[in-house]
Design an enzyme around this catalytic site. Structure first.
Site, PDB file in Angstrom:
ATOM      1  N   GLY A   7       0.820  -0.742  -0.045  1.00 53.36           N
ATOM      2  CA  GLY A   7       0.099   0.320  -0.239  1.00 53.36           C
ATOM      3  C   GLY A   7       0.838   1.153  -0.064  1.00 53.36           C
ATOM      4  CB  CYS A   8       0.161   4.233   1.306  1.00 55.17           C
ATOM      5  SG  CYS A   8       1.102   5.927   1.843  1.00 55.17           S
ATOM      6  CG  PHE A   9       5.668   4.563  -1.069  1.00 52.92           C
ATOM      7  CD1 PHE A   9       5.503   6.216  -0.742  1.00 52.92           C
ATOM      8  CD2 PHE A   9       6.659   5.065  -2.712  1.00 52.92           C
ATOM      9  CE1 PHE A   9       4.934   7.425  -1.348  1.00 52.92           C
ATOM     10  CE2 PHE A   9       6.180   6.376  -3.053  1.00 52.92           C
ATOM     11  CZ  PHE A   9       5.594   6.901  -2.921  1.00 52.92           C
TER      12      PHE A   9
END
Length: 173
Positions: free
Chosen positions: A9-11
């Protein structure tokens, strides 16, 4: 030093769990797995490049073995969601373990089998395990160490995402 590459997902949210652990030499947020050379955040966010947001971790396996990285990785994601992670939807936010050699592949596959057998999740584990044969493109500078550069926004975004609630529900027991 070796490399480990994880998409979850969002890094931004994938940096902090690994940050400042003994044996971790560095963490770079970036993009991997797609066909567009040198993609930008705006391109990847649209989901048209084939890339996922990921982190590339440089680590000393003597101080922090790959198995421990895998264990920590599984605890940061919803491995049953093929459509993204938490509030971030789309293939560019799916979960993938990119392996850099045969030993990493075998360890990742074994850890996935253990996760499936654990009964922790009622739905199938859909996290992919693929070779890191794709180029890894570092994200723009403003994404690197985002949690340190923009702590207030990072904290707000993480709270809204539902990630921490999921982690607490599935791992704090």
């Amino acid at each position: 030093m070796q490399k480990a590459t994880f998409a979850g997902g969002c890094f931004w949210c994938m940096v902090t769990p690994f940050d400042q652990l003994p044996g971790i030499g560095g963490i770079v947020s970036g993009y991997i797995g797609g066909t567009t050379p040198n993609p930008t955040y705006e391109e990847v966010k649209k989901g048209t490049t084939g890339h996922v947001e990921a982190v590339e971790i440089t680590f000393d396996p003597e101080l922090f073995p790959y198995e421990k990285l895998l264990e920590l990785y599984w605890q940061q994601i919803d491995p049953t969601d093929a459509e993204g992670q938490f509030q971030d939807r789309g293939a560019q936010y799916r979960t993938v373990i990119f392996t850099h050699n045969e030993k990493q592949y075998e360890l990742a596959l074994q850890s996935k089998k253990e996760m499936e057998a654990s009964g922790r999740f009622t739905k199938p584990i859909v996290t992919e395990i693929v070779s890191a044969s794709f180029p890894f493109y570092p994200a723009e500078d403003y994404h690197q160490d985002y949690h340190k550069k923009n702590p207030k926004h990072y904290k707000e975004d993480r709270e809204k995402s539902g990630r921490d609630q999921f982690i607490n529900e599935h791992w704090e027991k």
